[in-house]
Design a protein around this motif. Sequence first.
Motif, PDB file in Angstrom:
ATOM      1  N   VAL A 135       0.818  -1.233   0.005  1.00 43.11           N
ATOM      2  CA  VAL A 135       0.044  -0.050  -0.087  1.00 43.11           C
ATOM      3  C   VAL A 135       0.878   1.152  -0.050  1.00 43.11           C
ATOM      4  CG1 VAL A 135      -1.905  -1.265   1.329  1.00 43.11           C
ATOM      5  CG2 VAL A 135      -0.088  -0.019   2.523  1.00 43.11           C
ATOM      6  N   LEU A 136       0.171   2.273  -0.255  1.00 40.06           N
ATOM      7  CA  LEU A 136       0.903   3.688  -0.329  1.00 40.06           C
ATOM      8  C   LEU A 136       0.281   4.385   0.670  1.00 40.06           C
ATOM      9  CD1 LEU A 136       2.958   5.753  -1.413  1.00 40.06           C
ATOM     10  CD2 LEU A 136       1.252   6.476  -3.135  1.00 40.06           C
ATOM     11  N   VAL A 137       0.819   4.867   1.604  1.00 38.69           N
ATOM     12  CA  VAL A 137       0.115   5.668   2.872  1.00 38.69           C
ATOM     13  C   VAL A 137       0.424   7.308   2.632  1.00 38.69           C
ATOM     14  CG1 VAL A 137       0.052   6.043   5.456  1.00 38.69           C
ATOM     15  CG2 VAL A 137       0.500   3.566   4.390  1.00 38.69           C
ATOM     16  N   ALA A 138      -0.725   7.864   2.922  1.00 37.27           N
ATOM     17  CA  ALA A 138      -0.812   9.248   2.758  1.00 37.27           C
ATOM     18  C   ALA A 138      -1.006   9.738   4.378  1.00 37.27           C
ATOM     19  CB  ALA A 138      -1.851   9.927   1.758  1.00 37.27           C
ATOM     20  N   GLU A 139       0.046  10.638   4.725  1.00 35.02           N
ATOM     21  CA  GLU A 139      -0.049  10.959   6.406  1.00 35.02           C
ATOM     22  C   GLU A 139      -0.001  12.486   6.654  1.00 35.02           C
ATOM     23  OE1 GLU A 139       2.752  10.598  10.094  1.00 35.02           O
ATOM     24  OE2 GLU A 139       2.450   8.885   8.854  1.00 35.02           O
ATOM     25  N   THR A 140      -0.622  12.943   7.590  1.00 37.50           N
ATOM     26  CA  THR A 140      -0.512  14.373   8.034  1.00 37.50           C
ATOM     27  C   THR A 140      -0.928  14.665   9.434  1.00 37.50           C
ATOM     28  OG1 THR A 140      -1.148  16.788   7.622  1.00 37.50           O
ATOM     29  CG2 THR A 140      -2.886  15.126   7.384  1.00 37.50           C
ATOM     30  N   GLU A 141      -0.472  15.450  10.075  1.00 39.34           N
ATOM     31  CA  GLU A 141      -0.832  15.632  11.532  1.00 39.34           C
ATOM     32  C   GLU A 141      -1.516  17.167  11.616  1.00 39.34           C
ATOM     33  OE1 GLU A 141       2.776  15.336  13.773  1.00 39.34           O
ATOM     34  OE2 GLU A 141       3.015  13.112  13.379  1.00 39.34           O
ATOM     35  N   VAL A 142      -2.609  16.929  12.373  1.00 41.20           N
ATOM     36  CA  VAL A 142      -3.404  18.291  12.464  1.00 41.20           C
ATOM     37  C   VAL A 142      -3.927  18.806  13.773  1.00 41.20           C
ATOM     38  CG1 VAL A 142      -5.694  19.214  11.681  1.00 41.20           C
ATOM     39  CG2 VAL A 142      -4.451  17.604  10.205  1.00 41.20           C
TER      40      VAL A 142
END
Length: 465
Positions: A135-142
């Motif tokens: 899989v390809l994971v897209a990540e961010t912190e908010v």
Amino acid sequence: MYVRSVTARVLMLATAWSALALVVIAIVISALYAKSAERAFTDLLRAQLYNVVNSITIGEDNSLAGNPQLGDLRFSQPETGWYWIVEPLGTFAATPLSSSSLGRSNIAVPSILNVPFNNRYERFYPATDAYGNHVLVAETEVVLDSDGRAARFRVSGNLSVVDEDIQAFTRSLYIALVLFGVASLIVNGFAILFGLRPLDDARRALEKVRRGEAERLEGEFPREVHSLTGEMNALIDSNRRIVERARMQVGNLAHSLKTPIAVLLNEARLLDKSQAEVVRSQAEAMQSQVQSYLNRARIAAQRESMLARTEAEPILERLVRVMRRLNPDKTFDLSAAPPGLALAMEQQDVEETVGNLLENAARHSNTGVWLTATPAVVPEGADAGRRNWVEIIVEDDGPGLDPHEIKEALKRGRRLDESKPGTGLGLSIVGEITREYQGQLELSRGARGGLKAKLILPGLTWDVA
């Protein structure tokens, strides 16, 4: 390997260039589409990631709340590789949220040092889930509220979708390019053959000239070939003028020598018998040698003319009729096949060569002479593509010659039988004329016991009845 055919060379070059161009095009388009598919996949994961971010809030009990609606059933089906995960960060001790497709498993989070965030505070990295999906994971912190409570948002998509999409596109692309390439080669082949057709027309026109069916290259030719055919016609005209001039000079020389030799022969009769015989024999030998060299000069002038043509059967029949009248006590058998057999020689050269052989055979035969003319194989060292060849055999039933006598008989002025009349120049002249036409003369003992003389002479096309 050197290819002599212009058509084959052009076709091979066009085929090689088309194949190389199509392969390069296929590779470039496949690579561009792969990058575009990967970029589109990344943009899809980014959109889904922010959809999840916009759907999650902090509830009244300080827990994470929200139910993202991503419009994709794969996020609700287990083991698909399509997941979303929301995990609290720092002192925020809420329970993580995830899609039902993830179940109780999780996806490992790499170190920020290994996969740093970009300037949009996003990062993308490949991973493998608990079910073996790549899989390809897209990540961010908010940060979720004014108290500084934050969460990590992740959305993953199965890379097999991208791979399958790229493979399907590549397969369709290759099929389309192969069909296009085959069609292009067929069209190019027809175009090349059509474009080079005037060269074939020029070749056929030149063959007509060589066979004596025409005196010039005739036909409508395009501008690119017209200059070539014009030069060929000019060369043929020039060659014809050279032949005519050579014939005129030969005739003048023969006429100028005829009178002095005749005077010598006439004066020889006034001398004593012993002296007269010497002068007469030498004058006759000189006459024969002069005629031989005149023939060689004339043949050399017109050998490459491509305009000389002599029908074999009529000239051979006339020679046989003459020999029958001169030798009524002997039989002469003639066989010439197929009908229309033609020699690429001047008529007088055919008469000179075959006539000498017939005269020699009649002189030494017991009862008869056999003459045959048939198509022949290409003699060794000759140009196979230039013309056909004719085999003429003159055979008698006389005593014949041994191998060492055959070598002596071919020498100029050599006579093996002094009891028979002659100058000893006949076979030598035959050999010289034959060599000038790039043919062959072969002497051997025939099946009837006598001498067998085989001539290989240049021929033209003939029609089989």
